[in-house]
Write an enzyme that holds these catalytic residues in place. Structure first.
Site, short mmCIF file in Angstrom:
data_model
loop_
_atom_site.label_atom_id
_atom_site.label_comp_id
_atom_site.label_asym_id
_atom_site.label_seq_id
_atom_site.Cartn_x
_atom_site.Cartn_y
_atom_site.Cartn_z
N ASN A 11 39.99 -72.02 5.68
CA ASN A 11 39.46 -72.95 5.32
C ASN A 11 38.02 -72.92 6.08
OD1 ASN A 11 37.60 -74.75 3.05
ND2 ASN A 11 39.55 -75.49 2.49
N LYS A 13 36.14 -75.38 5.34
CA LYS A 13 35.12 -76.04 4.26
C LYS A 13 33.13 -76.69 4.64
CE LYS A 13 39.24 -79.15 5.01
NZ LYS A 13 40.13 -80.14 4.25
N HIS A 103 40.82 -77.56 -5.02
CA HIS A 103 41.34 -77.95 -3.53
C HIS A 103 40.35 -79.16 -4.04
CE1 HIS A 103 40.53 -78.94 0.55
NE2 HIS A 103 41.56 -78.48 0.82
N GLU A 105 39.13 -81.68 -2.33
CA GLU A 105 37.87 -82.37 -2.32
C GLU A 105 37.17 -82.00 -3.43
OE1 GLU A 105 37.68 -80.34 1.77
OE2 GLU A 105 39.77 -81.83 2.10
N GLU A 173 49.47 -78.04 -1.01
CA GLU A 173 48.64 -78.68 0.01
C GLU A 173 48.68 -80.46 0.08
OE1 GLU A 173 45.40 -77.63 2.89
OE2 GLU A 173 44.78 -77.67 0.51
N GLY A 179 43.68 -82.60 6.47
CA GLY A 179 43.09 -83.51 7.30
C GLY A 179 43.76 -84.98 8.00
N SER A 218 47.50 -79.88 7.82
CA SER A 218 47.78 -80.36 9.22
C SER A 218 48.07 -79.16 9.64
CB SER A 218 48.02 -81.70 9.06
OG SER A 218 47.28 -82.59 9.10
P1 13P Z 1 43.51 -79.08 7.56
O1 13P Z 1 44.16 -78.26 8.58
O2 13P Z 1 42.24 -79.72 8.84
O3 13P Z 1 44.73 -81.07 7.42
O4 13P Z 1 43.60 -79.41 6.37
C1 13P Z 1 43.96 -78.57 5.17
C2 13P Z 1 42.78 -78.01 4.07
O5 13P Z 1 42.72 -79.16 3.66
C3 13P Z 1 42.61 -76.98 3.80
O6 13P Z 1 42.72 -76.43 2.49
#
Ligand code: 13P
Length: 260
Positions: A11, A13, A103, A105, A173, A179, A218
């Site tokens: 992803n 983003k 997601h 976010e 997740e 992150g 992560s």
């Molecule tokens: P990270 O791998 O940067 O922690 O992000 C995970 C994520 O949100 C994947 O959709």
């Protein structure tokens, strides 16, 4: 091991313009091809921003790359006055085989509710795009409700009421692990995946319980093998580490770390 094909998803983003996207996909595919990656044994997919999908589609087709393409969101609507949204039919035309839905976010910054997620899943099913439904608990929910309650409830809410369940993927997740560098343990990921699978079996029968369940948060090349050693966890959804071709190809080649 199960007969579910492991799924390694990147992803991106809101990162990379379409020229950078082309360069990253090329480097990723060349690196994996050089390493004799068996794309049928471990499926690898990238989820660039909408603006890169057309360039990525053209490149993948021209070079006959075997990486899969996905989008990061889908409109719940078919067409019309929905400024800024992108429909399922538009994504299908771009050969987006997968779409991330719900997601954390989007739930957090765009107020996406379980109802919206459910409607977007319906839109994906309608256009033959496999939804990658993202679920996970915040730190506060972890402390008050434990680890499985929220992801299980979000899974059921996303899938309820559809006439027929097509292919779908669940990505667990934990919000506190995204992150942050804080990673769930393989045992935690396994336990939540098992709880989601049990709920799928109970609510939708044996076939639904064969859906692939991923862990995200992560994930790096040096911790991926731990997650995929569990028979419950069928892949990973990777954020930051998917922006680096070497690192993401290392994640895609997780099997070299696992003694089978
Ligand atoms: P990270 O791998 O940067 O922690 O992000 C995970 C994520 O949100 C994947 O959709």
């Amino acid at each position: 091991m199960t007969n579910r094909v492991p799924f390694i998803a990147g992803n991106w983003k809101m990162n990379l313009d379409h020229l950078q996207a082309i360069a990253l996909i090329q480097k990723l595919c060349w690196t994996l091809n050089d390493a004799d990656h068996d794309w049928g044994k471990v499926e690898v997919a990238v989820f660039p921003p909408f603006t890169s999908l057309r360039s990525a589609q053209t490149l993948i087709e021209a070079e006959r790359f075997e990486v899969r393409l996905g989008a990061q969101d889908i409109s719940a609507h078919e067409s019309g006055a929905f400024t800024g949204e992108v429909s399922g039919s538009m994504l299908a035309k771009l050969d987006a085989k997968y779409v991330l839905i719900g997601h954390s976010e989007r739930r957090q910054y765009h107020s996406e509710t379980d109802e919206i997620v459910n409607a977007k899943v319906a839109a994906a099913f309608k256009h033959g795009i496999t939804p990658v439904i993202c679920v996970g608990e915040t730190l506060e929910e972890l402390e008050t409700q434990g680890q499985s309650a929220v992801p299980v409830a979000q899974t059921i809410a996303a899938l309820s009421g559809h006439d027929k369940l097509s292919d779908f993927i669940i990505a667990y997740e934990p919000v506190w692990a995204i992150g942050t560098g804080k990673v769930a343990t393989p045992k935690e990921a396994e336990d939540v995946a098992a709880a989601i699978r049990a709920a799928l079996r109970e609510n939708y029968g044996e076939e639904a319980s064969n859906a692939r369940i991923l862990y995200g948060g992560s994930v790096k090349a040096n911790n991926v093998a731990g997650f995929l050693q569990s028979p419950e966890v069928d892949g990973v959804l990777v954020g930051g580490a998917s922006l680096d071709a070497e690192e993401f190809s290392g994640i895609s080649r997780f099997q070299k770390h696992i003694v089978l």
